[in-house]
Structure formats: structure tokens, C-alpha cells
Design a protein around this motif. Structure first.
Motif, PDB file in Angstrom:
ATOM      1  N   ARG A  13      89.264  97.870  23.156  1.00  0.00           N
ATOM      2  CA  ARG A  13      89.351  99.645  24.109  1.00  0.00           C
ATOM      3  C   ARG A  13      90.229  98.832  24.806  1.00  0.00           C
ATOM      4  NH1 ARG A  13      84.233 100.121  24.010  1.00  0.00           N
ATOM      5  NH2 ARG A  13      84.277  99.777  25.818  1.00  0.00           N
ATOM      6  N   GLU A  14      90.754  98.123  26.162  1.00  0.00           N
ATOM      7  CA  GLU A  14      91.529  98.186  27.055  1.00  0.00           C
ATOM      8  C   GLU A  14      92.426  97.353  26.685  1.00  0.00           C
ATOM      9  OE1 GLU A  14      89.293  95.527  29.699  1.00  0.00           O
ATOM     10  OE2 GLU A  14      87.748  96.100  29.406  1.00  0.00           O
ATOM     11  N   ALA A  15      92.994  97.442  26.036  1.00  0.00           N
ATOM     12  CA  ALA A  15      93.931  96.760  24.809  1.00  0.00           C
ATOM     13  C   ALA A  15      94.873  97.441  24.463  1.00  0.00           C
ATOM     14  CB  ALA A  15      93.879  95.273  23.186  1.00  0.00           C
ATOM     15  N   ASP A  29      87.565  85.496  13.289  1.00  0.00           N
ATOM     16  CA  ASP A  29      86.667  84.881  14.382  1.00  0.00           C
ATOM     17  C   ASP A  29      87.090  83.414  14.238  1.00  0.00           C
ATOM     18  OD1 ASP A  29      84.283  84.063  16.467  1.00  0.00           O
ATOM     19  OD2 ASP A  29      82.624  83.896  14.869  1.00  0.00           O
ATOM     20  N   TYR A  30      88.453  83.248  14.824  1.00  0.00           N
ATOM     21  CA  TYR A  30      88.953  81.466  14.808  1.00  0.00           C
ATOM     22  C   TYR A  30      88.582  80.761  15.579  1.00  0.00           C
ATOM     23  CZ  TYR A  30      89.933  83.642  20.030  1.00  0.00           C
ATOM     24  OH  TYR A  30      90.206  83.373  21.269  1.00  0.00           O
ATOM     25  N   THR A  31      88.334  79.582  15.260  1.00  0.00           N
ATOM     26  CA  THR A  31      88.002  78.743  15.516  1.00  0.00           C
ATOM     27  C   THR A  31      87.923  77.515  17.501  1.00  0.00           C
ATOM     28  OG1 THR A  31      88.671  77.357  13.414  1.00  0.00           O
ATOM     29  CG2 THR A  31      87.438  76.018  14.893  1.00  0.00           C
ATOM     30  N   ASP A  61      91.610  85.158  25.054  1.00  0.00           N
ATOM     31  CA  ASP A  61      90.482  84.210  25.271  1.00  0.00           C
ATOM     32  C   ASP A  61      90.044  84.321  27.231  1.00  0.00           C
ATOM     33  OD1 ASP A  61      88.731  82.663  24.973  1.00  0.00           O
ATOM     34  OD2 ASP A  61      89.579  80.815  25.543  1.00  0.00           O
ATOM     35  N   ALA A  62      88.893  84.748  27.550  1.00  0.00           N
ATOM     36  CA  ALA A  62      88.882  85.002  28.961  1.00  0.00           C
ATOM     37  C   ALA A  62      87.121  85.088  29.066  1.00  0.00           C
ATOM     38  CB  ALA A  62      88.774  86.442  28.889  1.00  0.00           C
ATOM     39  N   GLY A  63      87.458  84.566  30.359  1.00  0.00           N
ATOM     40  CA  GLY A  63      85.584  84.138  30.597  1.00  0.00           C
ATOM     41  C   GLY A  63      85.471  84.800  32.250  1.00  0.00           C
ATOM     42  N   LEU A  64      84.880  83.895  33.222  1.00  0.00           N
ATOM     43  CA  LEU A  64      84.120  84.201  33.985  1.00  0.00           C
ATOM     44  C   LEU A  64      83.856  82.525  35.065  1.00  0.00           C
ATOM     45  CD1 LEU A  64      83.505  86.481  36.510  1.00  0.00           C
ATOM     46  CD2 LEU A  64      81.233  85.716  35.636  1.00  0.00           C
ATOM     47  N   TYR A  76      82.972  78.420  28.377  1.00  0.00           N
ATOM     48  CA  TYR A  76      81.807  78.053  27.865  1.00  0.00           C
ATOM     49  C   TYR A  76      80.798  80.115  28.127  1.00  0.00           C
ATOM     50  CZ  TYR A  76      82.612  74.013  28.510  1.00  0.00           C
ATOM     51  OH  TYR A  76      83.208  72.346  27.812  1.00  0.00           O
ATOM     52  N   SER A  77      82.012  80.504  28.565  1.00  0.00           N
ATOM     53  CA  SER A  77      81.164  82.281  29.381  1.00  0.00           C
ATOM     54  C   SER A  77      80.470  82.702  27.976  1.00  0.00           C
ATOM     55  CB  SER A  77      82.877  83.435  29.231  1.00  0.00           C
ATOM     56  OG  SER A  77      82.840  82.764  30.749  1.00  0.00           O
ATOM     57  N   SER A  78      81.241  82.408  26.826  1.00  0.00           N
ATOM     58  CA  SER A  78      80.685  83.576  25.438  1.00  0.00           C
ATOM     59  C   SER A  78      79.280  83.084  24.700  1.00  0.00           C
ATOM     60  CB  SER A  78      81.248  83.666  24.498  1.00  0.00           C
ATOM     61  OG  SER A  78      81.116  84.260  23.440  1.00  0.00           O
ATOM     62  N   VAL A  80      77.244  81.124  26.969  1.00  0.00           N
ATOM     63  CA  VAL A  80      76.507  81.708  27.799  1.00  0.00           C
ATOM     64  C   VAL A  80      76.096  83.187  27.812  1.00  0.00           C
ATOM     65  CG1 VAL A  80      76.072  81.429  30.701  1.00  0.00           C
ATOM     66  CG2 VAL A  80      77.599  79.663  29.334  1.00  0.00           C
ATOM     67  N   GLU A  81      76.774  83.612  27.417  1.00  0.00           N
ATOM     68  CA  GLU A  81      76.404  85.277  28.120  1.00  0.00           C
ATOM     69  C   GLU A  81      75.134  85.725  26.565  1.00  0.00           C
ATOM     70  OE1 GLU A  81      79.454  88.000  26.905  1.00  0.00           O
ATOM     71  OE2 GLU A  81      77.690  89.811  26.574  1.00  0.00           O
ATOM     72  N   ASP A  82      75.246  84.763  25.128  1.00  0.00           N
ATOM     73  CA  ASP A  82      74.406  84.713  24.431  1.00  0.00           C
ATOM     74  C   ASP A  82      73.054  83.928  24.751  1.00  0.00           C
ATOM     75  OD1 ASP A  82      76.484  86.182  22.668  1.00  0.00           O
ATOM     76  OD2 ASP A  82      76.758  84.376  21.594  1.00  0.00           O
ATOM     77  N   ALA A 104      85.756  84.127  39.855  1.00  0.00           N
ATOM     78  CA  ALA A 104      87.032  85.045  38.898  1.00  0.00           C
ATOM     79  C   ALA A 104      87.133  85.161  37.217  1.00  0.00           C
ATOM     80  CB  ALA A 104      88.071  84.507  39.626  1.00  0.00           C
ATOM     81  N   PHE A 105      87.880  86.036  37.167  1.00  0.00           N
ATOM     82  CA  PHE A 105      87.803  86.581  36.161  1.00  0.00           C
ATOM     83  C   PHE A 105      89.480  85.973  35.587  1.00  0.00           C
ATOM     84  CE2 PHE A 105      84.463  90.645  35.011  1.00  0.00           C
ATOM     85  CZ  PHE A 105      83.960  89.903  34.080  1.00  0.00           C
ATOM     86  N   ARG A 106      89.192  85.029  34.321  1.00  0.00           N
ATOM     87  CA  ARG A 106      90.670  84.973  34.004  1.00  0.00           C
ATOM     88  C   ARG A 106      90.985  85.351  32.254  1.00  0.00           C
ATOM     89  NH1 ARG A 106      92.474  81.690  37.771  1.00  0.00           N
ATOM     90  NH2 ARG A 106      91.444  80.700  38.783  1.00  0.00           N
ATOM     91  N   GLY A 168      82.019  99.430  30.764  1.00  0.00           N
ATOM     92  CA  GLY A 168      83.023  97.998  30.365  1.00  0.00           C
ATOM     93  C   GLY A 168      82.188  96.504  29.455  1.00  0.00           C
ATOM     94  N   PHE A 169      82.101  95.500  29.769  1.00  0.00           N
ATOM     95  CA  PHE A 169      80.613  94.966  28.815  1.00  0.00           C
ATOM     96  C   PHE A 169      81.152  93.102  29.042  1.00  0.00           C
ATOM     97  CE2 PHE A 169      85.210  93.972  28.059  1.00  0.00           C
ATOM     98  CZ  PHE A 169      85.352  93.282  27.542  1.00  0.00           C
ATOM     99  N   GLY A 170      80.502  92.872  28.781  1.00  0.00           N
ATOM    100  CA  GLY A 170      79.825  91.187  29.076  1.00  0.00           C
ATOM    101  C   GLY A 170      80.014  91.311  30.795  1.00  0.00           C
ATOM    102  N   TYR A 171      80.572  90.480  31.657  1.00  0.00           N
ATOM    103  CA  TYR A 171      80.061  89.925  32.944  1.00  0.00           C
ATOM    104  C   TYR A 171      80.291  91.109  33.279  1.00  0.00           C
ATOM    105  CZ  TYR A 171      79.396  85.175  31.541  1.00  0.00           C
ATOM    106  OH  TYR A 171      78.717  84.368  29.896  1.00  0.00           O
ATOM    107  N   SER A 194      92.622  94.261  36.579  1.00  0.00           N
ATOM    108  CA  SER A 194      91.372  93.371  36.298  1.00  0.00           C
ATOM    109  C   SER A 194      92.489  91.978  35.050  1.00  0.00           C
ATOM    110  CB  SER A 194      91.232  93.806  34.769  1.00  0.00           C
ATOM    111  OG  SER A 194      91.900  93.808  33.558  1.00  0.00           O
ATOM    112  N   HIS A 195      92.138  91.145  35.371  1.00  0.00           N
ATOM    113  CA  HIS A 195      92.907  89.746  34.460  1.00  0.00           C
ATOM    114  C   HIS A 195      93.289  90.497  32.892  1.00  0.00           C
ATOM    115  CE1 HIS A 195      88.764  90.187  32.851  1.00  0.00           C
ATOM    116  NE2 HIS A 195      88.912  89.576  32.513  1.00  0.00           N
ATOM    117  N   ARG A 196      92.987  90.753  32.339  1.00  0.00           N
ATOM    118  CA  ARG A 196      93.427  91.107  30.878  1.00  0.00           C
ATOM    119  C   ARG A 196      94.304  92.130  31.269  1.00  0.00           C
ATOM    120  NH1 ARG A 196      89.055  91.985  28.821  1.00  0.00           N
ATOM    121  NH2 ARG A 196      89.089  89.795  28.285  1.00  0.00           N
ATOM    122  N   GLY A 197      94.790  93.513  31.866  1.00  0.00           N
ATOM    123  CA  GLY A 197      95.421  94.738  32.379  1.00  0.00           C
ATOM    124  C   GLY A 197      96.923  93.241  32.701  1.00  0.00           C
TER     125      GLY A 197
END
Ligand SMILES: O=P(O)(O)OP(=O)(O)OP(=O)(O)OC[C@H]1O[C@@H](n2cnc3c(O)ncnc32)[C@H](O)[C@@H]1O
Length: 214
Positions: A13-15, A29-31, A61-64, A76-78, A80-82, A104-106, A168-171, A194-197
């Protein structure tokens, strides 16, 4: 056709608000290799996704990164969220850290189309340093490692707060930037800071030049 590689509809949605021209999500779903930084993970993912798709790919690839936890959950954000969940990250921060709980979000975007890129003339260009680190950190076969990847990074600072907002989503609900959580912002407003923006804006500029003047 550019393939924006993610399994996360929130990212798409954001991209899509940023990327011009023909772009489609590639739900692949890449490794995720283990690394302390996002760059090597995204670079490895982009090479793998390019091999899979045979078309230009952009991996996100993103994380908090929580300052008081030395950047945890970070890459490891994904996981930890799960497992713990987003609210548990807030509770942990509240219990263990004094206010303000800085974080920070990266986001690292990795582009790969199987072709070479000119090295940046600026030796302190962070993107190229990250590319070098990514190459060093990979464990794939030599042929795969030789495929160039270009990285674009964006970051935004904020603090960890009790969850607020439904967007939004996630964190997003526990990340506050200038008084507003990301989950209280529309995706347009989030994208603007945002980091993604920020990473998408850098990529968009580079990609437009590359495709207009081949
Ligand atoms: O790997 P893909 O398929 O893209 O999907 P993912 O959601 O696993 O993507 P990441 O590994 O990049 O995400 C790491 C975690 O960070 C979260 N995350 C990423 N970007 C975010 C953002 O802009 N706002 C809030 N949480 C975000 C996301 O929900 C995951 O739990």
C-alpha cells in the motif's frame, strides 16, 4: 516491469504510492539470512528474488530498532512480532527503560536487475558502504554474489509508547513520531516522514534517471 517483493500487504500500500510506471507486487518469501544489519538481508533477498523472477526486483527489509535494547528487535522484528507481539515489545520497553524510550524504524530497499551499476563517486555514500558489507556477509555461491545489488536506506526516529491508532501495520501503533503514532497517520502522511517513504524517494529518483536515460 518492476516487481516489489514482499508478502506484506501493508508495505505494498505504501510503496505503490511512490513508485511510478509498471510495478506489481511479487508475493515471494525469500530466505532471510541471519545478520545484524538489514543491508545484507535485503541484498541476499534481492539476488534470490531476481533469480526466481527473472525481472527487475525491489526487496524491502525493515525493522524497529530500540536504542535502550541496543537495536533489538532490529533484523528480528518480524520474528518478535510473530512470537511476543507488538504490545509485549512496548511493555518490555516500559518496564526496562526510562522515558523517553527512543527508537528508530529503518528500511533498506535492495534493487537487482542482473546488470552492473556505476560505483558512486562519493566514497562516503552510505548505500555503497552497505553494498560492500552485504557482499562480505553473504554465504552464497560466487556466481550469485557477483550479481550487483543497489541499496537505498531510510530511517526515522521516534519513541515507543502505549499502542494508539488503527491505521498502518506491524509496530505502527507503538511508534510515536512528533506526537503522533504511525498508526494514527494515513499512509500518505506516514510516507511523508517514514523510513520506507525516505528510502522509496531515494530509489525513485535513481530509478527514474536510470530508466529515462539508459
Ligand atoms: O519480508 P516481507 O515479506 O517483506 O514481510 P515482513 O512483514 O516479514 O517484512 P520485514 O521482515 O521487513 O518486517 C519486519 C517486521 O517489521 C515490521 N515492519 C516493517 N515495516 C514496518 C512499518 O513501516 N511499520 C510498522 N511495522 C513495520 C513488520 O510488520 C515485521 O514484523
Amino acid at each position: 516491469m518492476l516487481r516489489y517483493v514482499t508478502t506484506n500487504p501493508g508495505k505494498v500500500r505504501e510503496a505503490l504510492q511512490y513508485l511510478e510506471g509498471p510495478v506489481e507486487q511479487l508475493d515471494y518469501d525469500y530466505t532471510e539470512v541471519q545478520a545484524a544489519e538489514l543491508g545484507p538481508i535485503a541484498a541476499h533477498g534481492a539476488r534470490e528474488a531476481y533469480r526466481h523472477a527473472g525481472e527487475p526486483v525491489l526487496v524491502d527489509d525493515a525493522g524497529l530498532f530500540v536504542d535502550g535494547f541496543d537495536g533489538f528487535p532490529g533484523p528480528y522484528s518480524s520474528y518478535v512480532e510473530d512470537t511476543l507481539g507488538v504490545e509485549a515489545v512496548h511493555r518490555l520497553a516500559e518496564r526496562e527503560l526510562d522515558d523517553p524510550r527512543r527508537a528508530a524504524f529503518r528500511c533498506v530497499l535492495a534493487y537487482c536487475d542482473g546488470e552492473g551499476f556505476e560505483a558512486s563517486p562519493d566514497p562516503v555514500d552510505r548505500d555503497d558502504r552497505t553494498v560492500a558489507a552485504a557482499r562480505g556477509a553473504e554465504q552464497g555461491d560466487e556466481e550469485t554474489e557477483a550479481v550487483p545489488v543497489k541499496l537505498f536506506e531510510g530511517a526515522v526516529r521516534g519513541r515507543i509508547v502505549p499502542p494508539r491508532g488503527d491505521e498502518g501495520f506491524g509496530y505502527d501503533p507503538i511508534f510515536e513520531h512528533e506526537g503522533t503514532t504511525f498508526a494514527e497517520m494515513s499512509s500518505e502522511k506516514k510516507n511523508a516522514v517514514s523510513h520506507r517513504g525516505r528510502a522509496l524517494a531515494k530509489f525513485g529518483e535513481w530509478f527514474a534517471e536510470r530508466t529515462e536515460f539508459p
